[in-house]
Design a protein around this motif. Structure first.
Motif, mmCIF file in Angstrom:
data_model
loop_
_atom_site.group_PDB
_atom_site.id
_atom_site.type_symbol
_atom_site.label_atom_id
_atom_site.label_comp_id
_atom_site.label_asym_id
_atom_site.label_seq_id
_atom_site.Cartn_x
_atom_site.Cartn_y
_atom_site.Cartn_z
ATOM 1 N N ALA A 18 0.818 -1.216 0.000
ATOM 2 C CA ALA A 18 0.000 0.000 0.000
ATOM 3 C C ALA A 18 0.854 1.270 0.000
ATOM 4 O O ALA A 18 0.672 2.124 -0.861
ATOM 5 C CB ALA A 18 -0.969 -0.007 1.170
ATOM 6 N N PRO A 19 1.821 1.415 0.912
ATOM 7 C CA PRO A 19 2.621 2.630 0.873
ATOM 8 C C PRO A 19 3.423 2.765 -0.420
ATOM 9 O O PRO A 19 3.556 3.843 -0.967
ATOM 10 C CB PRO A 19 3.536 2.503 2.084
ATOM 11 C CG PRO A 19 2.807 1.610 3.008
ATOM 12 C CD PRO A 19 2.064 0.646 2.109
ATOM 13 N N ALA A 22 1.067 3.794 -3.066
ATOM 14 C CA ALA A 22 0.704 5.193 -2.846
ATOM 15 C C ALA A 22 1.831 6.110 -3.297
ATOM 16 O O ALA A 22 1.590 7.156 -3.890
ATOM 17 C CB ALA A 22 0.371 5.429 -1.374
ATOM 18 N N ARG A 72 -1.408 8.990 0.081
ATOM 19 C CA ARG A 72 -0.112 8.506 0.570
ATOM 20 C C ARG A 72 0.043 8.819 2.052
ATOM 21 O O ARG A 72 0.458 7.987 2.841
ATOM 22 C CB ARG A 72 1.017 9.162 -0.215
ATOM 23 C CG ARG A 72 2.366 8.996 0.467
ATOM 24 C CD ARG A 72 3.349 8.249 -0.326
ATOM 25 N NE ARG A 72 4.523 7.921 0.444
ATOM 26 C CZ ARG A 72 5.736 8.315 0.125
ATOM 27 N NH1 ARG A 72 5.944 9.036 -0.937
ATOM 28 N NH2 ARG A 72 6.752 7.937 0.868
ATOM 29 N N ASP A 74 -2.330 9.260 4.230
ATOM 30 C CA ASP A 74 -3.241 8.391 4.984
ATOM 31 C C ASP A 74 -2.697 6.972 5.082
ATOM 32 O O ASP A 74 -2.828 6.326 6.127
ATOM 33 C CB ASP A 74 -4.627 8.403 4.336
ATOM 34 C CG ASP A 74 -5.317 9.760 4.447
ATOM 35 O OD1 ASP A 74 -4.849 10.622 5.216
ATOM 36 O OD2 ASP A 74 -6.328 9.952 3.727
ATOM 37 N N ALA A 75 -2.079 6.467 4.008
ATOM 38 C CA ALA A 75 -1.508 5.117 4.018
ATOM 39 C C ALA A 75 -0.340 5.038 5.007
ATOM 40 O O ALA A 75 -0.199 4.057 5.744
ATOM 41 C CB ALA A 75 -1.048 4.723 2.623
ATOM 42 N N GLU A 76 0.480 6.089 5.045
ATOM 43 C CA GLU A 76 1.611 6.118 5.992
ATOM 44 C C GLU A 76 1.103 6.149 7.428
ATOM 45 O O GLU A 76 1.637 5.465 8.304
ATOM 46 C CB GLU A 76 2.505 7.312 5.714
ATOM 47 C CG GLU A 76 3.330 7.171 4.462
ATOM 48 C CD GLU A 76 4.160 8.404 4.147
ATOM 49 O OE1 GLU A 76 3.977 9.454 4.806
ATOM 50 O OE2 GLU A 76 4.983 8.307 3.233
ATOM 51 N N LYS A 79 -0.246 2.754 8.391
ATOM 52 C CA LYS A 79 0.856 1.810 8.609
ATOM 53 C C LYS A 79 1.477 2.037 9.986
ATOM 54 O O LYS A 79 1.758 1.096 10.708
ATOM 55 C CB LYS A 79 1.905 1.960 7.520
ATOM 56 C CG LYS A 79 3.032 0.965 7.648
ATOM 57 C CD LYS A 79 4.053 1.146 6.561
ATOM 58 C CE LYS A 79 5.215 0.216 6.814
ATOM 59 N NZ LYS A 79 6.335 0.480 5.934
#
Length: 83
Positions: A18-19, A22, A72, A74-76, A79
């Motif tokens: 995902a990251p 992103a 990106r 939000d993905a970070e 995580k």
């Protein structure tokens, strides 16, 4: 047996996909904006400088770039929360 090892190996990498995805999306969506607003940083080949410049100029960028950068971020955050 070899197929099972490959499948399990690929599954182990999924949380990291995902990251990375992103990041690729930001690069693709923002490259024109990066060239316009951060050409000096791009020429330095420093990811950190380019990222800092993009963050500084995010309100000037295209809506697609802003959306990709938000995804990106939000993905970070997700995580980090999951860690």
């Amino acid at each position: 047996m070899a197929k099972a090892v490959i499948i399990w190996g690929a599954m182990a990498l999924l949380p990291f996909a995902a990251p990375l995805s992103a990041q690729d999306n930001v690069r693709e969506a923002c490259m024109a904006d990066i060239r316009q607003f951060c050409s000096a940083e791009l020429a330095s080949f420093s990811r950190e400088k380019v990222r800092a410049c993009l963050v500084k100029n995010i309100k000037k960028t295209s809506p697609g770039c802003q959306a990709a950068a938000k995804a990106r971020r939000d993905a970070e955050r997700a995580k980090k929360k999951g860690s």
